[in-house]
Design a protein around this motif. Structure first.
Motif, short mmCIF file in Angstrom:
data_model
loop_
_atom_site.label_atom_id
_atom_site.label_comp_id
_atom_site.label_asym_id
_atom_site.label_seq_id
_atom_site.Cartn_x
_atom_site.Cartn_y
_atom_site.Cartn_z
N ARG A 28 -25.08 18.75 28.37
CA ARG A 28 -25.23 20.05 29.06
C ARG A 28 -23.90 20.77 29.16
NH1 ARG A 28 -28.97 17.04 32.26
NH2 ARG A 28 -27.30 16.53 33.75
N SER A 52 -22.66 24.82 25.87
CA SER A 52 -22.30 26.22 26.11
C SER A 52 -21.53 26.83 24.94
CB SER A 52 -21.47 26.33 27.39
OG SER A 52 -20.23 25.65 27.22
N ARG A 102 -23.61 24.30 17.39
CA ARG A 102 -23.10 25.42 18.17
C ARG A 102 -21.86 25.94 17.45
NH1 ARG A 102 -27.16 26.93 21.46
NH2 ARG A 102 -27.97 25.16 22.62
#
Length: 431
Positions: free
Chosen positions: A332, A336, A405
């Motif tokens: 988690r 981001s 990401r």
């Protein structure tokens, strides 16, 4: 009273000066040529008379025997003989001389060794092969006339004993023989390498005939390019020959270097830059963990320290950096993508090549119990070859889900390097 001697043809030439010195020595000693022959014990009167005629160059041993019989300075007569010998080699101008002794330290092959040995024989007065045989036998060495002849004509000595016998016959002192032995060893090693290269070329030719796709037993351009791409390289120039250097580009890291198709087929061709890429990525990761810019939060730094960077891959201009995440809390924190610019800056300081960064988060939690999840996943990743340290084997783990990401195209599926076929990482970089 005997007949007077014929005048010397050119008394001022090097050969004439040698003849003048020999004649003057005989006259001062008052010996006839017959008496001189008796004093030398081995040289006939006719040979001694020709040596002092100034028409032909005598052998060095004859000139020295003449000088000793007359009581002359043998060293001075030897110097006059070498000057006459140098002039006879090609009409060199007076005052321009070269070293009478050869240079065995410059010998590189058997042909050069034989040439140097012949120069040594000529510098020693070009003794007859019969005389060389007698000299070697007097020193307890075996050197036949035929062996000495073959060496002087280009056949290298078969052993160090044969070489030493030749050196003894050329009157080389013991302290001067070591450099000749070194030259013989160098020449023998070069001959062995040449034979091995010839055998290797023949084996490559036969191997090419096995994999060839043409009637001439050669690999065509299309087949060579296909073999190259299968090995993970791309051709940057036309294919020339099976054992010729070929400029290629690594499909993994984009590095350019030269290899041979024979090494590719024998699976001996590897990219020199791919191991460096992983090393540079790990150096950049270690720099990222120090947070040099101070822009990363403590929570992010803790999450990065809990993660493990896996072997990276630079395919063309896309740099894939897989990161193994051991628990959901770390996942988690790293989903981001706020830490990607800092990682990219660190990578660009270590990788001097343009790239397009793509970060892959590797994780799987559904098949493992909650107890000691992080340690268990790390062991499984290392046992699967994702990390270079060897560990004990572990049971097969389930599917790894890889989240991307970064700046990769949305929906593009990628496979992290080193992952087994049963692990199917996916990309949801657009999420």
């Amino acid at each position: 009273m005997g007949r007077p001697e014929k005048p010397i043809p050119d008394p001022v030439s090097p050969l004439g000066r040698l003849a003048v010195a020999l004649r003057n020595g005989r006259r001062e000693a008052g010996f006839s040529y017959a008496v001189l022959s008796e004093r030398t014990r081995t040289v006939s009167p006719g040979t001694l008379q020709r040596a002092a005629s100034g028409a032909v160059l005598p052998r060095l041993e004859v000139a020295r025997a003449f000088a000793r019989a007359c009581g002359l300075d043998v060293a001075e007569v030897t110097r006059l003989w070498h000057a006459a010998y140098q002039r006879s080699l090609g009409g060199r101008a007076a005052g321009r001389t070269r070293e009478p002794e050869p240079r065995p330290d410059l010998v590189e092959n058997l042909r050069g060794l034989c040439a140097a040995l012949e120069e040594l024989r000529q510098a020693n007065g070009a003794p007859s092969f019969r005389m060389m045989e007698r000299r070697a036998r007097a020193a307890g060495k075996e050197l036949s006339r035929s062996t000495a002849f073959r060496i002087s004509r280009g056949t290298a000595p078969a052993s160090t004993d044969c070489l030493e016998a030749f050196l003894v016959a050329c009157q080389v002192p013991p302290r001067g023989r070591a450099v000749w032995f070194d030259a013989w060893l160098r020449a023998q090693r070069q001959a062995v390498r040449a034979r091995q290269d010839a055998v290797g070329r023949e084996e490559l030719k036969q191997f090419e005939a096995v994999v060839a796709d043409t009637s001439r037993g050669q690999v065509s351009q299309e087949t060579a390019v296909r073999m190259l791409r299968k090995a993970g390289f791309d051709a940057m120039e036309r294919y020339r020959r099976f054992d010729a250097p070929w400029t290629v580009e690594c499909l993994q890291c984009g590095a350019r270097f030269r290899i041979r198709l024979s090494d590719v087929v024998l699976m001996r061709a590897t990219c020199p830059d791919c191991p460096k890429l992983t090393e540079h990525v790990r150096e950049a990761w270690a720099e990222l963990l120090t947070n040099p810019s101070g822009l990363l939060s403590r929570q992010l730094v803790r999450a990065l320290r809990a993660a493990t960077v896996l072997p990276a891959r630079l395919q063309r201009d896309h740099l894939d950096v897989p990161v193994f995440v051991a628990d959901r809390t770390t996942l988690r924190a790293l989903q981001s993508g706020a830490w990607h610019p800092a990682l990219e800056d660190a990578l660009r300081r270590h990788i001097r090549r343009p790239f397009y960064l793509d970060v892959l988060l590797v994780h799987d939690y559904d098949t493992m119990p909650a107890v000691r999840t992080g340690q268990r996943h790390r062991r499984l990743a290392k046992a699967a070859g994702l990390v270079d340290s060897p560990l004990e084997s572990s049971p097969a783990m389930g599917q790894l889900v890889t989240e991307t990401r970064g700046t990769a195209t949305e929906g593009s599926a990628r496979t992290a390097p080193g992952l087994p076929g049963r692990w199917k990482p996916t990309s949801n970089s657009g999420a």
